[in-house]
Scaffold this motif. Sequence first.
Motif, mmCIF file in Angstrom:
data_model
loop_
_atom_site.group_PDB
_atom_site.id
_atom_site.type_symbol
_atom_site.label_atom_id
_atom_site.label_comp_id
_atom_site.label_asym_id
_atom_site.label_seq_id
_atom_site.Cartn_x
_atom_site.Cartn_y
_atom_site.Cartn_z
ATOM 1 N N ALA A 22 46.853 48.316 40.193
ATOM 2 C CA ALA A 22 45.818 49.177 39.615
ATOM 3 C C ALA A 22 44.969 49.745 40.748
ATOM 4 O O ALA A 22 44.667 49.059 41.711
ATOM 5 C CB ALA A 22 44.938 48.373 38.659
ATOM 6 N N PRO A 23 44.575 51.031 40.666
ATOM 7 C CA PRO A 23 43.814 51.639 41.761
ATOM 8 C C PRO A 23 42.465 50.964 42.003
ATOM 9 O O PRO A 23 42.000 50.869 43.131
ATOM 10 C CB PRO A 23 43.636 53.089 41.314
ATOM 11 N N SER A 24 41.792 50.486 40.934
ATOM 12 C CA SER A 24 40.505 49.812 41.080
ATOM 13 C C SER A 24 40.483 48.561 40.210
ATOM 14 O O SER A 24 39.831 48.529 39.165
ATOM 15 C CB SER A 24 39.356 50.744 40.679
ATOM 16 N N PRO A 25 41.218 47.526 40.600
ATOM 17 C CA PRO A 25 41.355 46.338 39.748
ATOM 18 C C PRO A 25 40.055 45.574 39.534
ATOM 19 O O PRO A 25 39.935 44.819 38.579
ATOM 20 C CB PRO A 25 42.371 45.478 40.507
ATOM 21 N N LEU A 26 39.080 45.775 40.413
ATOM 22 C CA LEU A 26 37.814 45.050 40.279
ATOM 23 C C LEU A 26 36.672 45.972 39.849
ATOM 24 O O LEU A 26 35.505 45.615 39.965
ATOM 25 C CB LEU A 26 37.466 44.358 41.596
ATOM 26 N N GLY A 27 37.017 47.143 39.367
ATOM 27 C CA GLY A 27 35.992 48.074 38.899
ATOM 28 C C GLY A 27 35.634 49.122 39.926
ATOM 29 O O GLY A 27 35.666 48.873 41.122
ATOM 30 N N LYS A 28 35.272 50.293 39.454
ATOM 31 C CA LYS A 28 35.005 51.415 40.369
ATOM 32 C C LYS A 28 33.725 51.226 41.171
ATOM 33 O O LYS A 28 33.510 51.897 42.163
ATOM 34 C CB LYS A 28 34.948 52.723 39.586
ATOM 35 N N GLU A 29 32.840 50.308 40.736
ATOM 36 C CA GLU A 29 31.592 50.071 41.454
ATOM 37 C C GLU A 29 31.719 48.965 42.501
ATOM 38 O O GLU A 29 30.737 48.586 43.123
ATOM 39 C CB GLU A 29 30.474 49.695 40.471
ATOM 40 N N ASN A 30 32.938 48.434 42.677
ATOM 41 C CA ASN A 30 33.131 47.344 43.638
ATOM 42 C C ASN A 30 32.874 47.829 45.064
ATOM 43 O O ASN A 30 33.509 48.767 45.535
ATOM 44 C CB ASN A 30 34.557 46.801 43.524
ATOM 45 N N ALA A 31 31.925 47.157 45.756
ATOM 46 C CA ALA A 31 31.585 47.541 47.130
ATOM 47 C C ALA A 31 32.084 46.530 48.152
ATOM 48 O O ALA A 31 32.188 46.834 49.337
ATOM 49 C CB ALA A 31 30.072 47.707 47.272
ATOM 50 N N LEU A 32 32.373 45.308 47.700
ATOM 51 C CA LEU A 32 32.806 44.260 48.617
ATOM 52 C C LEU A 32 33.622 43.244 47.828
ATOM 53 O O LEU A 32 33.200 42.813 46.757
ATOM 54 C CB LEU A 32 31.591 43.579 49.250
ATOM 55 N N THR A 33 34.788 42.879 48.362
ATOM 56 C CA THR A 33 35.646 41.914 47.677
ATOM 57 C C THR A 33 35.609 40.582 48.410
ATOM 58 O O THR A 33 35.688 40.535 49.632
ATOM 59 C CB THR A 33 37.102 42.427 47.613
ATOM 60 N N VAL A 71 20.001 45.113 45.537
ATOM 61 C CA VAL A 71 20.972 44.048 45.764
ATOM 62 C C VAL A 71 22.176 44.230 44.856
ATOM 63 O O VAL A 71 22.042 44.379 43.635
ATOM 64 C CB VAL A 71 20.329 42.661 45.498
ATOM 65 N N ALA A 72 23.371 44.244 45.470
ATOM 66 C CA ALA A 72 24.598 44.291 44.680
ATOM 67 C C ALA A 72 24.786 42.936 44.012
ATOM 68 O O ALA A 72 24.390 41.908 44.553
ATOM 69 C CB ALA A 72 25.789 44.622 45.576
ATOM 70 N N ARG A 73 25.386 42.929 42.856
ATOM 71 C CA ARG A 73 25.536 41.692 42.100
ATOM 72 C C ARG A 73 26.946 41.138 42.245
ATOM 73 O O ARG A 73 27.929 41.847 42.012
ATOM 74 C CB ARG A 73 25.217 41.941 40.630
ATOM 75 N N ARG A 74 26.997 39.873 42.646
ATOM 76 C CA ARG A 74 28.301 39.216 42.783
ATOM 77 C C ARG A 74 28.819 38.841 41.410
ATOM 78 O O ARG A 74 28.120 38.189 40.631
ATOM 79 C CB ARG A 74 28.188 37.957 43.657
ATOM 80 N N LYS A 75 30.031 39.255 41.130
ATOM 81 C CA LYS A 75 30.622 38.992 39.825
ATOM 82 C C LYS A 75 31.979 38.334 39.990
ATOM 83 O O LYS A 75 32.721 38.641 40.930
ATOM 84 C CB LYS A 75 30.760 40.284 39.028
ATOM 85 N N ARG A 76 32.284 37.447 39.072
ATOM 86 C CA ARG A 76 33.585 36.789 39.101
ATOM 87 C C ARG A 76 34.674 37.792 38.742
ATOM 88 O O ARG A 76 34.508 38.602 37.846
ATOM 89 C CB ARG A 76 33.609 35.601 38.145
ATOM 90 N N GLY A 77 35.780 37.650 39.487
ATOM 91 C CA GLY A 77 36.890 38.563 39.240
ATOM 92 C C GLY A 77 38.036 37.881 38.531
ATOM 93 O O GLY A 77 37.889 37.406 37.411
ATOM 94 N N TRP A 78 39.155 37.736 39.262
ATOM 95 C CA TRP A 78 40.371 37.173 38.682
ATOM 96 C C TRP A 78 40.924 36.085 39.579
ATOM 97 O O TRP A 78 40.682 36.071 40.781
ATOM 98 C CB TRP A 78 41.431 38.265 38.505
ATOM 99 N N ARG A 79 41.688 35.176 38.950
ATOM 100 C CA ARG A 79 42.416 34.152 39.711
ATOM 101 C C ARG A 79 43.900 34.452 39.599
ATOM 102 O O ARG A 79 44.395 34.829 38.538
ATOM 103 C CB ARG A 79 42.144 32.751 39.160
ATOM 104 N N PHE A 80 44.598 34.244 40.717
ATOM 105 C CA PHE A 80 46.039 34.499 40.755
ATOM 106 C C PHE A 80 46.746 33.213 41.189
ATOM 107 O O PHE A 80 46.410 32.643 42.234
ATOM 108 C CB PHE A 80 46.357 35.618 41.747
ATOM 109 N N LEU A 81 47.706 32.773 40.408
ATOM 110 C CA LEU A 81 48.466 31.565 40.743
ATOM 111 C C LEU A 81 49.591 31.949 41.700
ATOM 112 O O LEU A 81 50.526 32.652 41.326
ATOM 113 C CB LEU A 81 49.040 30.939 39.472
ATOM 114 N N LEU A 82 49.500 31.488 42.945
ATOM 115 C CA LEU A 82 50.506 31.811 43.954
ATOM 116 C C LEU A 82 51.662 30.817 43.951
ATOM 117 O O LEU A 82 52.791 31.173 44.271
ATOM 118 C CB LEU A 82 49.868 31.855 45.347
ATOM 119 N N ALA A 83 51.351 29.568 43.617
ATOM 120 C CA ALA A 83 52.394 28.540 43.540
ATOM 121 C C ALA A 83 51.953 27.484 42.532
ATOM 122 O O ALA A 83 50.816 27.006 42.597
ATOM 123 C CB ALA A 83 52.643 27.907 44.903
#
Length: 200
Positions: A22-33, A71-83
């Motif tokens: 997805a082009p913006s998986p964490l939202g279009k306002e995401n400034a820092l991952t 102040v930008a607000r830190r928000k929980r995103g997604w978890r990915f199971l790698l193994a």
Amino acid sequence: MKIEMAYRNGRVDVFDTMSFTAPSPLGKENALTNFELRFDELGKTGLWLAAHHYDACPSYAEEYPEGETPVARRKRGWRFLLAEASEIAELESVAIDGEIALARILGEMVDVAQLRRNETLWLSSSSRSVTEAIIDLFDALSVASQVDAALPPETVPGRCGCSEELVYRLKAAHPRQVATEEENDEKEEDWLEGFRNERN
């Protein structure tokens, strides 16, 4: 960030955080991952990658007086199971951007990232193998723990990224070549012999 995971059977998984579908998986306002690679759940639920974000919505600026930095607000995103937990026993190594972070040595998974961080802090810079770094760091920290209570002896193996048992197994497998006093005397004698031959 690129995560490469190698398994005993030859399988290699590669995960690339720069290649989201997805082009913006964490939202279009995401400034820092903020990425979290969760090694602490390794033997329980598997290896997870979490991706959180800092939302910099323009409306937040309205909450602050003019001249103050919003102040930008830190928000929980997604978890990915790698193994999955069932796959961990076959996992041989995990590399992050080409640097080994986890590696299985003599059957034990070693936190190489932790090892290298402490190696940088406690040892002079040199190109050591992971096993050499474990032994050298353990010896250095063991000495330090004897003179400073801020470094309890029981915490030393953890700072090396492994168990104390593994340290001693590695020491047994890599005996140090220590020159004896007699060998040093022989070397000095050999050097003097060459010097005497030059004078004759």
